[in-house]
Write an enzyme that holds these catalytic residues in place. Structure first.
Site, PDB file in Angstrom:
ATOM      1  N   SER A  96       0.793  -1.227   0.000  1.00 28.17           N
ATOM      2  CA  SER A  96       0.000   0.000   0.000  1.00 28.17           C
ATOM      3  C   SER A  96       0.829   1.282   0.000  1.00 28.17           C
ATOM      4  O   SER A  96       0.315   2.344  -0.318  1.00 28.17           O
ATOM      5  CB  SER A  96      -0.934   0.002   1.207  1.00 28.17           C
ATOM      6  OG  SER A  96      -0.194  -0.255   2.384  1.00 28.17           O
TER       7      SER A  96
ATOM      8  N   ASP B  15      -3.604   7.565   8.225  1.00 28.82           N
ATOM      9  CA  ASP B  15      -4.530   6.646   8.894  1.00 28.82           C
ATOM     10  C   ASP B  15      -3.734   5.860   9.940  1.00 28.82           C
ATOM     11  O   ASP B  15      -2.689   6.333  10.381  1.00 28.82           O
ATOM     12  CB  ASP B  15      -5.265   5.756   7.869  1.00 28.82           C
ATOM     13  CG  ASP B  15      -4.314   4.889   7.050  1.00 28.82           C
ATOM     14  OD1 ASP B  15      -3.124   4.764   7.421  1.00 28.82           O
ATOM     15  OD2 ASP B  15      -4.765   4.308   6.033  1.00 28.82           O
TER      16      ASP B  15
ATOM     17  N   HIS C 170      -0.598   4.296   7.365  1.00 31.40           N
ATOM     18  CA  HIS C 170       0.087   4.974   6.261  1.00 31.40           C
ATOM     19  C   HIS C 170       0.438   6.431   6.554  1.00 31.40           C
ATOM     20  O   HIS C 170      -0.299   7.119   7.246  1.00 31.40           O
ATOM     21  CB  HIS C 170      -0.792   4.918   5.009  1.00 31.40           C
ATOM     22  CG  HIS C 170      -1.200   3.525   4.660  1.00 31.40           C
ATOM     23  ND1 HIS C 170      -2.444   3.021   4.983  1.00 31.40           N
ATOM     24  CD2 HIS C 170      -0.526   2.526   4.074  1.00 31.40           C
ATOM     25  CE1 HIS C 170      -2.516   1.764   4.586  1.00 31.40           C
ATOM     26  NE2 HIS C 170      -1.367   1.426   4.041  1.00 31.40           N
TER      27      HIS C 170
END
Ligand SMILES: *[C@@H]1O[C@H](CO)[C@@H](O)[C@H](O)[C@H]1NC(C)=O
Ligand SMILES: *[C@@H]1O[C@H](CO)[C@@H](O)[C@H](O)[C@H]1NC(C)=O
Ligand SMILES: *[C@@H]1O[C@H](CO)[C@@H](O)[C@H](O)[C@H]1NC(C)=O
Ligand SMILES: *[C@@H]1O[C@H](CO)[C@@H](O)[C@H](O)[C@H]1NC(C)=O
Ligand SMILES: *[C@@H]1O[C@H](CO)[C@@H](O)[C@H](O)[C@H]1NC(C)=O
Ligand SMILES: *[C@@H]1O[C@H](CO)[C@@H](O)[C@H](O)[C@H]1NC(C)=O
Ligand SMILES: *[C@@H]1O[C@H](CO)[C@@H](O)[C@H](O)[C@H]1NC(C)=O
Ligand SMILES: *[C@@H]1O[C@H](CO)[C@@H](O)[C@H](O)[C@H]1NC(C)=O
Ligand SMILES: *[C@@H]1O[C@H](CO)[C@@H](O)[C@H](O)[C@H]1NC(C)=O
Length: 363
Positions: free
Chosen positions: A42, A327, A330
């Site tokens: 990610s 978040d 990340h």
């Protein structure tokens, strides 16, 4: 005469201002390398999970709140690390995700990264149908055949083309956070000590890099792991108090073993593989110094679900540039920007080994 000098001065000033907007003097659309390929999770994903059956998604608000195109599947309020790297290399468009890349655009490179994926096949599978590193390599084979067709089916031409591209590999985070440190779902921590596990991951990654090398890759940027114990997700799992901080340190120690091995892998592969260049980016070193180290790091910017992804349409902090974590897992755009910029142009000798992406591009 004076007025001529004056207008010359103004022209010079405008020129300098405009050239400052274009970092590193690359003309728009004239990148330093013809192509950039990205593998990973990610931290690099720009939309590959959007249409897959997984909870590892980010194509909804507030993701992308600071991105011109809004939510795209980037795990950020804005750009991610690959976006910043692409900008620094002089690309005028971001690298398309494998899921939607079509036609001539693949000649500029493809992003295969998939949120929640890892070096190991089972990593992240509890979040659904994500694309493991091995599957990303299979997808790359599809791209290589397409490029080969476009360039006229000549193996040497394709090999020559790919040898100029940069291959970014940023993987391993989920082998810890959605594998080793989730003992309720994964048994790796009862099979391997931390030292063994780092060695197993480093070894499997070296096999994967060899596969990439065999398909024509020659310029590799390997991005190290950040201190994963510090992310809000792990902090919440670890709990508070002195046990909590020991638990956080324990995770940071484990990921540091991986990084030390990765750097050593870079040294070995530079010796072992003919005509190939590998570099290591010290992300944990970069994060431990300003400006990242001076950002708010004890809370994430967005309201989260289970301290991981942002709650759909949830609240967000006002000044995103002040926050380290967007978040529960990340970084914010501002932090990704620092990783991308210092990977491209090292600001301290410990940022990149043996040198940075700017130099890798020129090899
Ligand atoms: C992982 O999955 C790929 C298929 O995507 C397979 O080729 C490979 O053998 C698997 N690796 C392991 C270690 O099971
Ligand atoms: C060149 O051909 C060989 C054998 O067919 C293949 O394994 C290799 O991947 C090809 N390399 C490129 C860069 O297309
Ligand atoms: C810390 O954890 C250990 C084992 O996990 C436990 O025995 C101990 O009671 C804990 N201490 C505190 C202060 O929570
Ligand atoms: C982490 O590593 C440091 C330095 O090697 C060591 O002092 C510390 O005890 C380790 N912490 C844990 C929890 O393993
Ligand atoms: C590099 O070559 C040496 C000597 O042959 C070998 O011991 C080592 O395992 C190789 N390393 C990698 C990562 O392939
Ligand atoms: C290394 O590069 C040289 C010069 O481009 C080329 O002739 C040779 O085939 C390359 N070797 C390998 C193993 O790629
Ligand atoms: C990363 O950089 C830090 C200093 O910022 C250094 O202490 C650490 O050893 C480096 N890590 C590696 C694997 O080189
Ligand atoms: C985060 O740290 C700040 C000070 O740095 C403190 O005021 C705030 O209460 C902390 N928040 C949480 C949730 O721990
Ligand atoms: C946000 O924070 C940055 C860094 O502390 C600061 O420079 C900027 O002025 C702040 N912006 C707003 C709108 O508060």
């Amino acid at each position: 005469m004076a007025s001529q000098l004056k207008s010359l001065f103004w022209m010079l000033l405008i020129f300098l201002m405009l050239s400052n907007l274009q970092p590193h003097c690359n003309a728009v659309g004239n990148p330093q390398v013809p192509c950039l390929f990205a593998f990973g999770d990610s931290l690099s994903d720009d939309g590959n999970n959007n249409n897959r059956l997984t909870v590892a998604k980010s194509n909804y608000l507030p993701y992308g709140v600071d991105f011109p195109k809004g939510p795209t599947g980037r795990f950020s309020n804005g750009r991610n690390m690959i976006d910043v790297l692409a900008q620094n290399l002089g690309f005028d468009e971001y690298i398309p995700p494998f899921a939607t890349a079509r036609g001539e655009e693949i000649l500029r490179g493809v992003n295969y990264a998939s949120g929640s994926s890892g070096i190991r096949n089972e990593t992240g599978k509890i979040t659904g149908d994500i694309i493991s590193m091995d599957m990303q390599l299979e997808n790359h084979q599809i791209t290589v055949s397409q490029i080969s067709k476009m360039l006229g089916n000549q193996n040497t031409t394709t090999a020559d083309y790919l040898s100029k591209c940069i291959f970014s590999i940023a993987i391993g985070t989920n082998d810890y956070i959605v594998n080793y440190f989730l003992p309720l779902f994964y048994s790796t921590s009862s099979i391997f000590t931390q030292q063994q596990y780092a060695a197993v991951l480093n070894h499997q990654l070296s096999q994967q890099l060899l596969t990439l090398y065999k398909s024509g890759a020659r310029k590799f940027a390997l991005i190290g792991l950040t201190a994963l114990g510090n992310i809000p997700f792990e902090r919440s799992l670890c709990g508070s108090g002195s046990n909590g901080s020991a638990c956080v340190d324990n995770i940071n120690n484990a990921t540091q073993l991986f990084n030390v091995g990765l750097k050593s892998l870079v040294a070995q592969l530079n010796t072992n593989l003919t005509n190939a260049t590998f570099i290591f980016i010290n992300a944990s070193g970069i994060e431990s110094s300003p400006p990242i180290a001076s950002k708010v790091a004890n809370v994430s910017c967005c309201e989260t679900l289970l301290n991981s992804v942002c709650a759909p349409f949830g609240k967000i902090c006002r000044n995103r540039t002040n926050y380290k974590y967007w978040d529960g897992v990340h970084p914010t755009d501002a932090v990704y920007a620092v990783y991308g910029e210092r990977a491209y142009k090292a600001q301290s000798p410990s940022d990149a080994y043996p040198f940075d992406v700017n130099q890798l591009a020129q090899v």
